[in-house]
Design a protein around this motif. Structure first.
Motif, PDB file in Angstrom:
ATOM      1  N   ILE A 159     -13.955  52.237 103.823  1.00  0.00           N
ATOM      2  CA  ILE A 159     -14.829  51.885 104.949  1.00  0.00           C
ATOM      3  C   ILE A 159     -15.055  50.385 104.929  1.00  0.00           C
ATOM      4  CG2 ILE A 159     -17.093  52.185 106.005  1.00  0.00           C
ATOM      5  CD1 ILE A 159     -17.214  54.972 104.836  1.00  0.00           C
ATOM      6  N   SER A 160     -14.696  49.718 106.030  1.00  0.00           N
ATOM      7  CA  SER A 160     -14.712  48.247 106.046  1.00  0.00           C
ATOM      8  C   SER A 160     -15.888  47.648 106.793  1.00  0.00           C
ATOM      9  CB  SER A 160     -13.407  47.734 106.672  1.00  0.00           C
ATOM     10  OG  SER A 160     -13.325  48.120 108.034  1.00  0.00           O
ATOM     11  N   ASN A 161     -16.836  48.470 107.236  1.00  0.00           N
ATOM     12  CA  ASN A 161     -17.964  47.974 108.023  1.00  0.00           C
ATOM     13  C   ASN A 161     -18.691  46.828 107.317  1.00  0.00           C
ATOM     14  OD1 ASN A 161     -19.983  48.260 110.238  1.00  0.00           O
ATOM     15  ND2 ASN A 161     -21.324  48.740 108.525  1.00  0.00           N
ATOM     16  N   ARG A 162     -18.916  45.719 108.042  1.00  0.00           N
ATOM     17  CA  ARG A 162     -19.588  44.546 107.478  1.00  0.00           C
ATOM     18  C   ARG A 162     -21.068  44.568 107.846  1.00  0.00           C
ATOM     19  NH1 ARG A 162     -17.827  39.478 105.864  1.00  0.00           N
ATOM     20  NH2 ARG A 162     -15.699  39.956 106.565  1.00  0.00           N
ATOM     21  N   MET A 163     -21.936  44.348 106.858  1.00  0.00           N
ATOM     22  CA  MET A 163     -23.369  44.287 107.101  1.00  0.00           C
ATOM     23  C   MET A 163     -23.722  43.024 107.875  1.00  0.00           C
ATOM     24  SD  MET A 163     -26.460  44.092 104.327  1.00  0.00           S
ATOM     25  CE  MET A 163     -28.098  43.601 104.884  1.00  0.00           C
ATOM     26  N   GLU A 164     -24.653  43.156 108.828  1.00  0.00           N
ATOM     27  CA  GLU A 164     -25.097  42.016 109.612  1.00  0.00           C
ATOM     28  C   GLU A 164     -26.233  41.285 108.899  1.00  0.00           C
ATOM     29  OE1 GLU A 164     -25.998  42.739 113.685  1.00  0.00           O
ATOM     30  OE2 GLU A 164     -24.335  44.141 113.950  1.00  0.00           O
ATOM     31  N   ARG A 165     -26.225  39.948 109.010  1.00  0.00           N
ATOM     32  CA  ARG A 165     -27.269  39.119 108.413  1.00  0.00           C
ATOM     33  C   ARG A 165     -28.450  39.023 109.383  1.00  0.00           C
ATOM     34  NH1 ARG A 165     -27.050  35.176 104.492  1.00  0.00           N
ATOM     35  NH2 ARG A 165     -24.757  35.178 104.514  1.00  0.00           N
ATOM     36  N   VAL A 166     -29.619  39.515 108.962  1.00  0.00           N
ATOM     37  CA  VAL A 166     -30.816  39.503 109.788  1.00  0.00           C
ATOM     38  C   VAL A 166     -31.989  39.057 108.918  1.00  0.00           C
ATOM     39  CG1 VAL A 166     -32.313  40.844 111.319  1.00  0.00           C
ATOM     40  CG2 VAL A 166     -29.896  41.439 111.134  1.00  0.00           C
ATOM     41  N   LYS A 167     -32.883  38.261 109.471  1.00  0.00           N
ATOM     42  CA  LYS A 167     -34.008  37.705 108.716  1.00  0.00           C
ATOM     43  C   LYS A 167     -34.854  38.778 108.042  1.00  0.00           C
ATOM     44  CE  LYS A 167     -37.993  34.571 109.273  1.00  0.00           C
ATOM     45  NZ  LYS A 167     -38.719  33.698 110.221  1.00  0.00           N
ATOM     46  N   ASN A 168     -35.104  39.864 108.762  1.00  0.00           N
ATOM     47  CA  ASN A 168     -35.962  40.916 108.203  1.00  0.00           C
ATOM     48  C   ASN A 168     -35.189  42.007 107.472  1.00  0.00           C
ATOM     49  OD1 ASN A 168     -34.792  42.400 110.232  1.00  0.00           O
ATOM     50  ND2 ASN A 168     -36.707  42.944 111.265  1.00  0.00           N
ATOM     51  N   GLY A 169     -33.891  41.791 107.253  1.00  0.00           N
ATOM     52  CA  GLY A 169     -33.084  42.774 106.544  1.00  0.00           C
ATOM     53  C   GLY A 169     -32.666  43.960 107.373  1.00  0.00           C
ATOM     54  N   ASP A 359     -40.902  43.667  97.342  1.00  0.00           N
ATOM     55  CA  ASP A 359     -39.555  44.059  96.912  1.00  0.00           C
ATOM     56  C   ASP A 359     -38.523  43.604  97.935  1.00  0.00           C
ATOM     57  OD1 ASP A 359     -37.371  45.154  95.639  1.00  0.00           O
ATOM     58  OD2 ASP A 359     -37.776  47.210  96.277  1.00  0.00           O
ATOM     59  N   PHE A 360     -38.576  42.327  98.270  1.00  0.00           N
ATOM     60  CA  PHE A 360     -37.581  41.785  99.181  1.00  0.00           C
ATOM     61  C   PHE A 360     -37.241  40.352  98.778  1.00  0.00           C
ATOM     62  CE2 PHE A 360     -36.226  40.763 103.737  1.00  0.00           C
ATOM     63  CZ  PHE A 360     -35.027  41.442 103.609  1.00  0.00           C
ATOM     64  N   GLY A 361     -37.186  40.130  97.462  1.00  0.00           N
ATOM     65  CA  GLY A 361     -36.766  38.841  96.956  1.00  0.00           C
ATOM     66  C   GLY A 361     -37.895  37.850  96.794  1.00  0.00           C
ATOM     67  N   ALA A 362     -37.539  36.582  96.909  1.00  0.00           N
ATOM     68  CA  ALA A 362     -38.493  35.495  96.668  1.00  0.00           C
ATOM     69  C   ALA A 362     -38.550  34.525  97.832  1.00  0.00           C
ATOM     70  CB  ALA A 362     -38.117  34.748  95.386  1.00  0.00           C
ATOM     71  N   GLY A 363     -38.101  34.951  99.011  1.00  0.00           N
ATOM     72  CA  GLY A 363     -38.204  34.109 100.194  1.00  0.00           C
ATOM     73  C   GLY A 363     -39.640  34.006 100.662  1.00  0.00           C
ATOM     74  N   PRO A 364     -39.969  32.990 101.466  1.00  0.00           N
ATOM     75  CA  PRO A 364     -41.351  32.810 101.914  1.00  0.00           C
ATOM     76  C   PRO A 364     -41.823  33.922 102.834  1.00  0.00           C
ATOM     77  CG  PRO A 364     -39.878  31.291 103.051  1.00  0.00           C
ATOM     78  CD  PRO A 364     -39.070  31.926 101.971  1.00  0.00           C
ATOM     79  N   VAL A 365     -43.115  34.226 102.760  1.00  0.00           N
ATOM     80  CA  VAL A 365     -43.737  35.202 103.655  1.00  0.00           C
ATOM     81  C   VAL A 365     -43.948  34.550 105.013  1.00  0.00           C
ATOM     82  CG1 VAL A 365     -45.757  36.672 104.034  1.00  0.00           C
ATOM     83  CG2 VAL A 365     -44.886  36.332 101.704  1.00  0.00           C
ATOM     84  N   TYR A 366     -43.563  35.259 106.079  1.00  0.00           N
ATOM     85  CA  TYR A 366     -43.729  34.706 107.424  1.00  0.00           C
ATOM     86  C   TYR A 366     -44.527  35.614 108.358  1.00  0.00           C
ATOM     87  CZ  TYR A 366     -40.010  37.905 108.945  1.00  0.00           C
ATOM     88  OH  TYR A 366     -39.265  39.018 109.215  1.00  0.00           O
ATOM     89  N   GLY A 367     -44.753  36.865 107.966  1.00  0.00           N
ATOM     90  CA  GLY A 367     -45.470  37.782 108.837  1.00  0.00           C
ATOM     91  C   GLY A 367     -46.304  38.785 108.074  1.00  0.00           C
ATOM     92  N   LEU A 368     -47.317  39.328 108.730  1.00  0.00           N
ATOM     93  CA  LEU A 368     -48.170  40.369 108.152  1.00  0.00           C
ATOM     94  C   LEU A 368     -48.189  41.543 109.111  1.00  0.00           C
ATOM     95  CD1 LEU A 368     -50.041  41.105 105.774  1.00  0.00           C
ATOM     96  CD2 LEU A 368     -51.952  40.283 107.169  1.00  0.00           C
ATOM     97  N   GLN A 369     -47.785  42.685 108.613  1.00  0.00           N
ATOM     98  CA  GLN A 369     -47.611  43.894 109.403  1.00  0.00           C
ATOM     99  C   GLN A 369     -48.467  44.999 108.802  1.00  0.00           C
ATOM    100  OE1 GLN A 369     -43.588  45.536 109.118  1.00  0.00           O
ATOM    101  NE2 GLN A 369     -43.363  45.263 111.309  1.00  0.00           N
ATOM    102  N   SER A 370     -49.015  45.883 109.623  1.00  0.00           N
ATOM    103  CA  SER A 370     -49.862  46.959 109.113  1.00  0.00           C
ATOM    104  C   SER A 370     -49.318  48.311 109.543  1.00  0.00           C
ATOM    105  CB  SER A 370     -51.296  46.799 109.613  1.00  0.00           C
ATOM    106  OG  SER A 370     -51.347  46.751 111.029  1.00  0.00           O
ATOM    107  N   SER A 371     -49.639  49.338 108.761  1.00  0.00           N
ATOM    108  CA  SER A 371     -49.185  50.692 109.068  1.00  0.00           C
ATOM    109  C   SER A 371     -50.001  51.277 110.211  1.00  0.00           C
ATOM    110  CB  SER A 371     -49.293  51.586 107.827  1.00  0.00           C
ATOM    111  OG  SER A 371     -50.629  51.634 107.348  1.00  0.00           O
TER     112      SER A 371
END
Length: 468
Positions: A159-169, A359-371
């Protein structure tokens, strides 16, 4: 109406009028001022960076069932104690262990070339010495689904599908099905093995490992990830009209029943010690790198956040801050599921006020989201948190969240959650590869993370209202 106006001034947000029986409890001026003070101290503090340096250097990789994992658990206990946590303890987690061994791959036809591969989690072994077969190419998991059952006998599904690069994963989920379930589908189609382009966004010759949907035992057929440049090489050979034949040799071992641990540290609340605000990261890592961005960074951020609050407030927050270093996340949220199950059984799940995992690395926080299950009367608290994080480049974001992978079992039991959204543009360049090492972490970003996490954690633990 006068009461509503006073609350608007106190919380710095716009609210709709409410009845006294359903009154909104403001975030006090004192609480906000303390949160700002803690935020500003955290922005100059390198404790998280130093904690991460110690973990990745003095311990290294922490794959379940290995000496590194045991060393990581001991490190976590000692580090929490050294940081002055009031209570440090562990909880056993039963699981089935698995480790990788030999991993080699070669193109045999049309020209001999070595390739760089790695076994996916819980992959079964090839026959000793390997297996040789031509590849059957599919551009996606969906394309493999269209193949007739049994039609790939004597072939290796690729399977050769390439993952897309997106800021929020956001590109991870659509690509990841090939990794998690591809082995089952390949077996159904009669293939000898499944070979996938690595689920990653880099162009380095480093394969990305990762979990499959197998909790115990082995995958249906050998399951292998190929580095992205080698996947491109296979594609080019096919573009030239060739039908590559390859040799795969992976040897893995089932360790049987083993015991890992969740490591837990608490800063005891002054008024409601049995009510807990959960923060944390997962202590285990894959064995290819040293688990710096996945998830040593999250472990260090959570530990440093709680320690900073303890050491820089005149009185403890009202509620207990519980830092959980979850075990065996990489093989299927095993520690997180065990923790949630235990809390449901001991009846303390209702005392989990709110939580989040880094659990998404060490990049800077840019947003706050609530459930979505946060009470409407608590949304102004999240808005206030976001406003105080504004100095750090953080803004309030819409959308539901479970608060991170290891929070998912708790969220499923009704625990409210926040997501401190990190910039993951480069995260999947490193994720699950040998490149996941300490040198990739930016100390300035670690400081910014702790500053944001401190605002959330302190206000959540100090605000007297309920998020449920």
């Amino acid at each position: 109406m006068k009461l509503t106006k006073v609350l608007i001034l106190t919380t710095f947000i716009l609210t709709t009028p409410t009845f006294a029986s359903n009154a909104i409890i403001p975030v006090s001026k004192e609480t906000q001022e303390m949160a700002v003070s803690l935020r500003d101290k955290a922005a100059k503090d390198d404790n998280a960076y130093e904690i991460l340096k110690s973990l990745t250097t003095e311990v290294g990789a922490r794959h379940p069932g290995t000496p590194g994992e045991k060393a990581g658990i001991e490190w976590g206990i000692k580090k929490l104690q050294a940081l002055g946590f009031d209570k440090v303890y562990t909880e056993d987690v039963n699981m089935n262990g698995w480790v990788r061994g030999i991993e080699t791959a070669e193109i045999l036809i049309p020209s001999y070339q070595k390739m760089t591969i790695t076994a996916l989690g819980r992959s079964k072994s090839t026959p000793e010495g390997g297996l040789e077969a031509p590849i059957a190419h599919f551009e996606s998991y969906a394309d493999l689904e269209k193949a007739a059952d049994g039609s790939l006998k004597g072939k290796i599904a690729f399977i050769s599908n390439r993952m897309e690069r997106v800021k929020n994963g956001g590109g991870y989920g659509p690509a990841n099905i090939a990794r998690s379930k591809g082995h089952e589908l390949a077996a159904q189609k009669g293939a000898e093995a499944i070979l996938i382009r690595s689920i990653g966004t880099d162009d380095h010759r480093n394969p990305h490992t990762g979990a499959t949907n197998v909790a115990m035992g082995y995958t249906k057929v050998p399951a292998v990830a190929l580095s992205n440049p080698d996947a491109d090489q296979l594609m080019r050979l096919m573009e030239y009209g060739h039908n590559p034949k390859i040799r795969l040799n992976i040897q893995t071992k089932d360790l049987g029943a083993i015991v890992t641990k969740n490591v837990i540290g608490e800063i005891t609340g002054r008024e409601h010690p049995n009510e807990v605000v959960v923060i944390g990261g997962h202590l285990d890592s894959w064995d290819l790198g040293t688990g710096a961005v996945d998830d040593g960074a999250g472990v260090a951020i959570a530990m440093a956040t709680a320690a900073l609050i303890k050491n820089n407030t005149q009185q403890r927050p009202r509620r207990t801050i519980r830092v959980i270093l979850w075990g065996a996340e990489e093989l299927g949220l095993i520690g997180a599921r065990a923790y949630a199950k235990a809390r449901k059984e001991d009846g303390t799940i209702a005392k989990h006020i709110i939580g989040s995992e880094s659990d998404f690395g060490a990049g800077p926080v840019y947003g706050l989201q609530s459930s979505d299950n946060i009470s409407p009367n608590a949304l102004h608290v999240v808005d206030t948190m976001a406003a105080l994080m504004g100095e750090l480049g953080v803004s309030r974001r819409s959308g539901n969240t479970s608060g991170g992978p290891d929070m998912m079992p708790l969220a499923a039991l009704g625990v409210p959650a926040l997501n401190l959204m990190q910039d993951g543009t480069d995260y999947f360049d490193l994720h699950h590869t040998p490149d996941d090492t300490f040198d990739k972490v930016n100390p300035e970003h670690m400081r910014q993370n702790v500053a944001a996490w401190t605002v959330f954690t302190y206000i959540a633990a100090e605000w007297p209202g309920t998020f449920k």
